[in-house]
Design a protein around this motif. Structure first.
Motif, short mmCIF file in Angstrom:
data_model
loop_
_atom_site.label_atom_id
_atom_site.label_comp_id
_atom_site.label_asym_id
_atom_site.label_seq_id
_atom_site.Cartn_x
_atom_site.Cartn_y
_atom_site.Cartn_z
N ARG A 9 0.94 -1.14 0.14
CA ARG A 9 0.00 0.21 0.02
C ARG A 9 0.86 1.14 0.02
O ARG A 9 2.17 1.15 0.65
CB ARG A 9 -0.91 -0.04 1.16
CG ARG A 9 -1.87 0.94 1.12
CD ARG A 9 -2.76 1.15 2.47
NE ARG A 9 -3.35 -0.12 2.75
CZ ARG A 9 -4.56 -0.72 2.05
NH1 ARG A 9 -5.40 0.06 1.29
NH2 ARG A 9 -5.04 -2.03 2.37
N THR A 10 0.41 2.07 -0.77
CA THR A 10 1.16 3.28 -0.85
C THR A 10 0.19 4.48 -0.22
O THR A 10 -0.98 4.32 0.23
CB THR A 10 1.52 4.00 -2.15
OG1 THR A 10 0.23 4.26 -2.94
CG2 THR A 10 2.59 2.84 -2.96
N GLU A 11 0.70 5.80 -0.08
CA GLU A 11 -0.16 6.79 0.32
C GLU A 11 -1.42 6.89 -0.31
O GLU A 11 -2.63 7.22 0.14
CB GLU A 11 0.56 8.09 0.39
CG GLU A 11 -0.09 9.41 0.99
CD GLU A 11 0.78 10.50 0.95
OE1 GLU A 11 0.24 11.65 0.65
OE2 GLU A 11 1.87 10.57 1.32
N SER A 24 6.70 -8.77 -17.88
CA SER A 24 7.34 -8.62 -16.51
C SER A 24 7.91 -7.11 -16.24
O SER A 24 8.64 -6.54 -17.05
CB SER A 24 8.75 -9.45 -16.70
OG SER A 24 9.64 -9.26 -15.39
N VAL A 25 6.91 -6.47 -15.49
CA VAL A 25 6.89 -5.41 -15.06
C VAL A 25 7.48 -4.96 -13.62
O VAL A 25 6.81 -5.44 -12.88
CB VAL A 25 5.75 -4.43 -15.45
CG1 VAL A 25 6.02 -3.10 -15.21
CG2 VAL A 25 5.38 -4.85 -16.83
N LYS A 26 8.61 -4.23 -13.28
CA LYS A 26 9.10 -4.26 -11.86
C LYS A 26 8.64 -3.08 -11.31
O LYS A 26 8.40 -3.27 -10.00
CB LYS A 26 10.39 -4.28 -12.09
CG LYS A 26 11.44 -5.35 -12.33
CD LYS A 26 12.87 -5.15 -12.43
CE LYS A 26 13.49 -6.59 -13.07
NZ LYS A 26 14.87 -6.52 -12.92
N SER A 27 7.83 -2.02 -11.93
CA SER A 27 7.17 -0.81 -11.11
C SER A 27 5.94 -0.63 -11.50
O SER A 27 5.75 0.06 -12.92
CB SER A 27 8.31 0.30 -11.70
OG SER A 27 7.69 1.34 -10.80
N VAL A 28 4.95 -1.15 -11.07
CA VAL A 28 3.53 -0.94 -11.51
C VAL A 28 2.97 -0.19 -10.23
O VAL A 28 2.99 -0.41 -9.21
CB VAL A 28 2.87 -2.35 -11.56
CG1 VAL A 28 1.44 -2.07 -11.93
CG2 VAL A 28 3.46 -3.16 -12.80
N ASP A 29 1.98 0.87 -10.48
CA ASP A 29 1.29 1.84 -9.46
C ASP A 29 -0.17 1.55 -9.82
O ASP A 29 -0.50 1.70 -11.09
CB ASP A 29 1.86 3.10 -9.88
CG ASP A 29 3.33 3.23 -9.28
OD1 ASP A 29 3.72 2.97 -8.06
OD2 ASP A 29 3.98 3.76 -10.17
#
Length: 103
Positions: A9-11, A24-29
């Motif tokens: 969880r982020t802000e 293959s995706v290392k940074s997903v938001d």
């Protein structure tokens, strides 16, 4: 149950990675969506500036909330449907499902 991603969880949403045989995706938001309609998604799913999909909040009869996620990519024959579920720790798993989401 096939786990294709792990998130925290982020802000404002969630951040993590997705891995399938094709993707293959290392940074997903998961970023809160600006809903234009009542049925619009609660989150948009991004890899950097590329939108991969959307997510909708779902509440089960037992009160547990999860996200129903639709991911798509030109390399996919069809969209991937999955659920982002709490692991009862600090982590959330993105669990793949062959079935289409309800609704």
């Amino acid at each position: 149950m096939v786990i294709i991603g792990t998130f925290t969880r982020t802000e404002n949403g969630y951040a993590g990675s997705i891995r399938t045989p094709i993707l293959s995706v290392k940074s997903v938001d998961f970023v809160p969506a600006v809903n234009l309609s009542e049925n619009g998604p609660d989150y948009r799913v991004f890899a950097s500036t590329v939108e991969l999909g959307a997510a909708w909040k779902q509440q089960a009869s037992n009160g547990i909330t999860s996200l129903t996620v639709s991911l798509d990519d030109p390399s996919f024959a069809f969209p991937i449907y999955s659920n982002l579920v709490d692991t009862e720790g600090d982590e959330f798993n993105l669990v793949w499902s062959r079935a289409h989401p309800p609704g």
